[in-house]
Design a protein around this motif. Structure first.
Motif, PDB file in Angstrom:
ATOM      1  N   GLU A  82      43.363  -3.384  -4.907  1.00  0.00           N
ATOM      2  CA  GLU A  82      44.528  -4.153  -5.362  1.00  0.00           C
ATOM      3  C   GLU A  82      45.224  -4.948  -4.257  1.00  0.00           C
ATOM      4  OE1 GLU A  82      45.130  -4.644  -8.615  1.00  0.00           O
ATOM      5  OE2 GLU A  82      43.305  -3.457  -8.825  1.00  0.00           O
ATOM      6  N   LYS A  83      44.519  -5.205  -3.164  1.00  0.00           N
ATOM      7  CA  LYS A  83      45.063  -6.027  -2.087  1.00  0.00           C
ATOM      8  C   LYS A  83      44.112  -7.189  -1.815  1.00  0.00           C
ATOM      9  CE  LYS A  83      47.415  -2.245   0.212  1.00  0.00           C
ATOM     10  NZ  LYS A  83      47.487  -1.409   1.392  1.00  0.00           N
ATOM     11  N   PRO A  84      44.652  -8.350  -1.390  1.00  0.00           N
ATOM     12  CA  PRO A  84      43.778  -9.473  -1.038  1.00  0.00           C
ATOM     13  C   PRO A  84      42.804  -9.063   0.062  1.00  0.00           C
ATOM     14  CG  PRO A  84      46.068 -10.166  -1.083  1.00  0.00           C
ATOM     15  CD  PRO A  84      46.058  -8.674  -1.208  1.00  0.00           C
ATOM     16  N   TYR A  85      41.555  -9.483  -0.097  1.00  0.00           N
ATOM     17  CA  TYR A  85      40.504  -9.150   0.869  1.00  0.00           C
ATOM     18  C   TYR A  85      39.808 -10.446   1.263  1.00  0.00           C
ATOM     19  CZ  TYR A  85      36.329  -6.879   2.798  1.00  0.00           C
ATOM     20  OH  TYR A  85      35.326  -6.466   3.608  1.00  0.00           O
ATOM     21  N   LEU A  86      39.967 -10.828   2.515  1.00  0.00           N
ATOM     22  CA  LEU A  86      39.305 -12.027   3.021  1.00  0.00           C
ATOM     23  C   LEU A  86      38.005 -11.640   3.699  1.00  0.00           C
ATOM     24  CD1 LEU A  86      42.275 -14.052   4.545  1.00  0.00           C
ATOM     25  CD2 LEU A  86      41.177 -14.331   2.332  1.00  0.00           C
ATOM     26  N   HIS A  87      36.922 -12.237   3.248  1.00  0.00           N
ATOM     27  CA  HIS A  87      35.613 -12.048   3.872  1.00  0.00           C
ATOM     28  C   HIS A  87      35.273 -13.384   4.533  1.00  0.00           C
ATOM     29  CE1 HIS A  87      31.064 -10.991   3.364  1.00  0.00           C
ATOM     30  NE2 HIS A  87      31.444 -11.001   4.622  1.00  0.00           N
ATOM     31  N   LEU A  88      35.366 -13.422   5.861  1.00  0.00           N
ATOM     32  CA  LEU A  88      35.214 -14.670   6.605  1.00  0.00           C
ATOM     33  C   LEU A  88      34.140 -14.557   7.672  1.00  0.00           C
ATOM     34  CD1 LEU A  88      39.030 -15.334   7.210  1.00  0.00           C
ATOM     35  CD2 LEU A  88      37.574 -16.390   5.466  1.00  0.00           C
ATOM     36  N   HIS A  89      33.365 -15.614   7.801  1.00  0.00           N
ATOM     37  CA  HIS A  89      32.435 -15.762   8.910  1.00  0.00           C
ATOM     38  C   HIS A  89      32.866 -16.999   9.685  1.00  0.00           C
ATOM     39  CE1 HIS A  89      28.885 -13.278   7.122  1.00  0.00           C
ATOM     40  NE2 HIS A  89      30.041 -12.675   6.995  1.00  0.00           N
ATOM     41  N   ALA A  90      32.601 -17.013  10.979  1.00  0.00           N
ATOM     42  CA  ALA A  90      33.048 -18.148  11.793  1.00  0.00           C
ATOM     43  C   ALA A  90      32.072 -18.402  12.930  1.00  0.00           C
ATOM     44  CB  ALA A  90      34.444 -17.887  12.354  1.00  0.00           C
ATOM     45  N   ALA A  91      32.083 -19.652  13.367  1.00  0.00           N
ATOM     46  CA  ALA A  91      31.293 -20.071  14.537  1.00  0.00           C
ATOM     47  C   ALA A  91      32.247 -20.715  15.529  1.00  0.00           C
ATOM     48  CB  ALA A  91      30.203 -21.050  14.125  1.00  0.00           C
ATOM     49  N   PHE A  92      32.012 -20.418  16.801  1.00  0.00           N
ATOM     50  CA  PHE A  92      32.867 -20.905  17.883  1.00  0.00           C
ATOM     51  C   PHE A  92      32.018 -21.445  19.022  1.00  0.00           C
ATOM     52  CE2 PHE A  92      35.032 -17.529  15.677  1.00  0.00           C
ATOM     53  CZ  PHE A  92      36.302 -18.025  15.488  1.00  0.00           C
ATOM     54  N   ALA A  93      32.634 -22.314  19.812  1.00  0.00           N
ATOM     55  CA  ALA A  93      32.027 -22.787  21.061  1.00  0.00           C
ATOM     56  C   ALA A  93      33.062 -22.610  22.165  1.00  0.00           C
ATOM     57  CB  ALA A  93      31.617 -24.253  20.942  1.00  0.00           C
ATOM     58  N   TYR A  94      32.591 -22.187  23.340  1.00  0.00           N
ATOM     59  CA  TYR A  94      33.491 -22.010  24.479  1.00  0.00           C
ATOM     60  C   TYR A  94      32.717 -22.283  25.764  1.00  0.00           C
ATOM     61  CZ  TYR A  94      31.289 -17.408  25.088  1.00  0.00           C
ATOM     62  OH  TYR A  94      30.384 -16.394  25.296  1.00  0.00           O
ATOM     63  N   ARG A  95      33.448 -22.500  26.841  1.00  0.00           N
ATOM     64  CA  ARG A  95      32.822 -22.758  28.139  1.00  0.00           C
ATOM     65  C   ARG A  95      32.764 -21.481  28.962  1.00  0.00           C
ATOM     66  NH1 ARG A  95      31.175 -27.082  30.144  1.00  0.00           N
ATOM     67  NH2 ARG A  95      31.697 -29.150  29.428  1.00  0.00           N
ATOM     68  N   GLU A  96      31.601 -21.267  29.578  1.00  0.00           N
ATOM     69  CA  GLU A  96      31.427 -20.145  30.497  1.00  0.00           C
ATOM     70  C   GLU A  96      30.523 -20.606  31.623  1.00  0.00           C
ATOM     71  OE1 GLU A  96      30.909 -15.754  29.352  1.00  0.00           O
ATOM     72  OE2 GLU A  96      28.866 -16.469  29.758  1.00  0.00           O
ATOM     73  N   ASP A  97      31.013 -20.513  32.831  1.00  0.00           N
ATOM     74  CA  ASP A  97      30.250 -20.946  34.007  1.00  0.00           C
ATOM     75  C   ASP A  97      29.764 -22.383  33.858  1.00  0.00           C
ATOM     76  OD1 ASP A  97      30.577 -18.395  35.168  1.00  0.00           O
ATOM     77  OD2 ASP A  97      28.798 -17.653  34.103  1.00  0.00           O
ATOM     78  N   GLY A  98      30.619 -23.245  33.301  1.00  0.00           N
ATOM     79  CA  GLY A  98      30.300 -24.659  33.171  1.00  0.00           C
ATOM     80  C   GLY A  98      29.421 -25.025  31.993  1.00  0.00           C
ATOM     81  N   ALA A  99      28.927 -24.036  31.260  1.00  0.00           N
ATOM     82  CA  ALA A  99      28.054 -24.311  30.108  1.00  0.00           C
ATOM     83  C   ALA A  99      28.791 -24.000  28.811  1.00  0.00           C
ATOM     84  CB  ALA A  99      26.788 -23.464  30.187  1.00  0.00           C
ATOM     85  N   ILE A 100      28.449 -24.724  27.755  1.00  0.00           N
ATOM     86  CA  ILE A 100      29.012 -24.448  26.438  1.00  0.00           C
ATOM     87  C   ILE A 100      28.185 -23.340  25.781  1.00  0.00           C
ATOM     88  CG2 ILE A 100      29.457 -25.380  24.138  1.00  0.00           C
ATOM     89  CD1 ILE A 100      29.978 -28.073  25.471  1.00  0.00           C
ATOM     90  N   LYS A 101      28.882 -22.285  25.352  1.00  0.00           N
ATOM     91  CA  LYS A 101      28.229 -21.114  24.752  1.00  0.00           C
ATOM     92  C   LYS A 101      28.626 -20.990  23.281  1.00  0.00           C
ATOM     93  CE  LYS A 101      26.754 -19.378  28.728  1.00  0.00           C
ATOM     94  NZ  LYS A 101      25.507 -18.784  29.048  1.00  0.00           N
ATOM     95  N   PRO A 102      27.718 -20.524  22.434  1.00  0.00           N
ATOM     96  CA  PRO A 102      28.055 -20.284  21.025  1.00  0.00           C
ATOM     97  C   PRO A 102      28.484 -18.833  20.794  1.00  0.00           C
ATOM     98  CG  PRO A 102      25.695 -20.128  21.308  1.00  0.00           C
ATOM     99  CD  PRO A 102      26.273 -20.460  22.670  1.00  0.00           C
ATOM    100  N   LEU A 103      29.278 -18.636  19.766  1.00  0.00           N
ATOM    101  CA  LEU A 103      29.684 -17.301  19.335  1.00  0.00           C
ATOM    102  C   LEU A 103      29.889 -17.375  17.825  1.00  0.00           C
ATOM    103  CD1 LEU A 103      30.740 -14.395  20.056  1.00  0.00           C
ATOM    104  CD2 LEU A 103      33.025 -15.426  20.127  1.00  0.00           C
ATOM    105  N   SER A 104      29.283 -16.460  17.093  1.00  0.00           N
ATOM    106  CA  SER A 104      29.476 -16.487  15.641  1.00  0.00           C
ATOM    107  C   SER A 104      29.293 -15.090  15.076  1.00  0.00           C
ATOM    108  CB  SER A 104      28.503 -17.465  14.985  1.00  0.00           C
ATOM    109  OG  SER A 104      27.171 -17.070  15.206  1.00  0.00           O
ATOM    110  N   GLY A 105      29.767 -14.919  13.856  1.00  0.00           N
ATOM    111  CA  GLY A 105      29.614 -13.653  13.166  1.00  0.00           C
ATOM    112  C   GLY A 105      30.702 -13.443  12.144  1.00  0.00           C
ATOM    113  N   HIS A 106      30.820 -12.213  11.693  1.00  0.00           N
ATOM    114  CA  HIS A 106      31.870 -11.807  10.758  1.00  0.00           C
ATOM    115  C   HIS A 106      33.193 -11.844  11.520  1.00  0.00           C
ATOM    116  CE1 HIS A 106      33.435  -9.427   7.326  1.00  0.00           C
ATOM    117  NE2 HIS A 106      34.259  -8.959   8.239  1.00  0.00           N
ATOM    118  N   LEU A 107      34.163 -12.589  11.010  1.00  0.00           N
ATOM    119  CA  LEU A 107      35.436 -12.726  11.719  1.00  0.00           C
ATOM    120  C   LEU A 107      36.280 -11.479  11.551  1.00  0.00           C
ATOM    121  CD1 LEU A 107      37.109 -14.663  13.454  1.00  0.00           C
ATOM    122  CD2 LEU A 107      38.228 -15.410  11.351  1.00  0.00           C
ATOM    123  N   LEU A 108      36.605 -10.839  12.667  1.00  0.00           N
ATOM    124  CA  LEU A 108      37.441  -9.645  12.669  1.00  0.00           C
ATOM    125  C   LEU A 108      38.861  -9.977  13.103  1.00  0.00           C
ATOM    126  CD1 LEU A 108      34.793  -7.248  14.196  1.00  0.00           C
ATOM    127  CD2 LEU A 108      35.545  -7.347  11.814  1.00  0.00           C
TER     128      LEU A 108
END
Length: 143
Positions: A82-108
């Protein structure tokens, strides 16, 4: 956070410091939504995503802080206990050591660092979720 309804959609602007799941859950509660599709993009300062471990029945979590581009957010609103339940997946990009890195999965968890632009498309009806013990997850329950 601010939002507006145009036709059959809600357009949500998330601001620096807003936690994505909490903010979107609030909008869904205020608007009395029972089922919806959610999509968005934005910029975050902290993100935790997970990939489900079927054997252990837990999410293996990864947290990244810094400047992250949320290149895609996709999911849905249903109900659980009886409570709203959001099921979300997401993809991200970020910089690490000068390179662009991907990150994705179930959003917590995701905290906005710049802005978030989210579209919520409600539908008529309601879908609940039921917990399937042998899988360790909550699945759609069409009652």
């Amino acid at each position: 956070m601010e939002y507006r309804r145009f036709d059959d959609k809600l357009y949500v602007r998330l601001d620096k410091g807003d936690e994505v799941i909490a903010a979107l859950t609030s909008v869904c509660e205020w608007e009395n939504l029972t089922i919806a599709q959610i999509q968005g993009i934005g910029g975050c300062e902290s993100v935790t995503v997970g990939v489900f471990d079927e054997e252990k029945k837990v999410y293996n979590e990864t947290t990244v802080t810094g400047t992250l581009e949320m290149t895609a957010l996709d999911g849905n609103l249903t109900y659980y206990q009886e409570k709203p339940y959001l099921h979300l997946h997401a993809a991200f990009a970020y910089r690490e050591d000068g390179a662009i890195k991907p990150l994705s999965g179930h959003l917590l968890k995701a905290v906005i660092g710049l802005t978030g632009e989210i579209v919520i498309t409600p539908s008529n009806g309601r879908i609940s979720r039921k917990f399937i013990e042998e899988l360790g997850i909550r699945v759609w329950d069409f009652e």
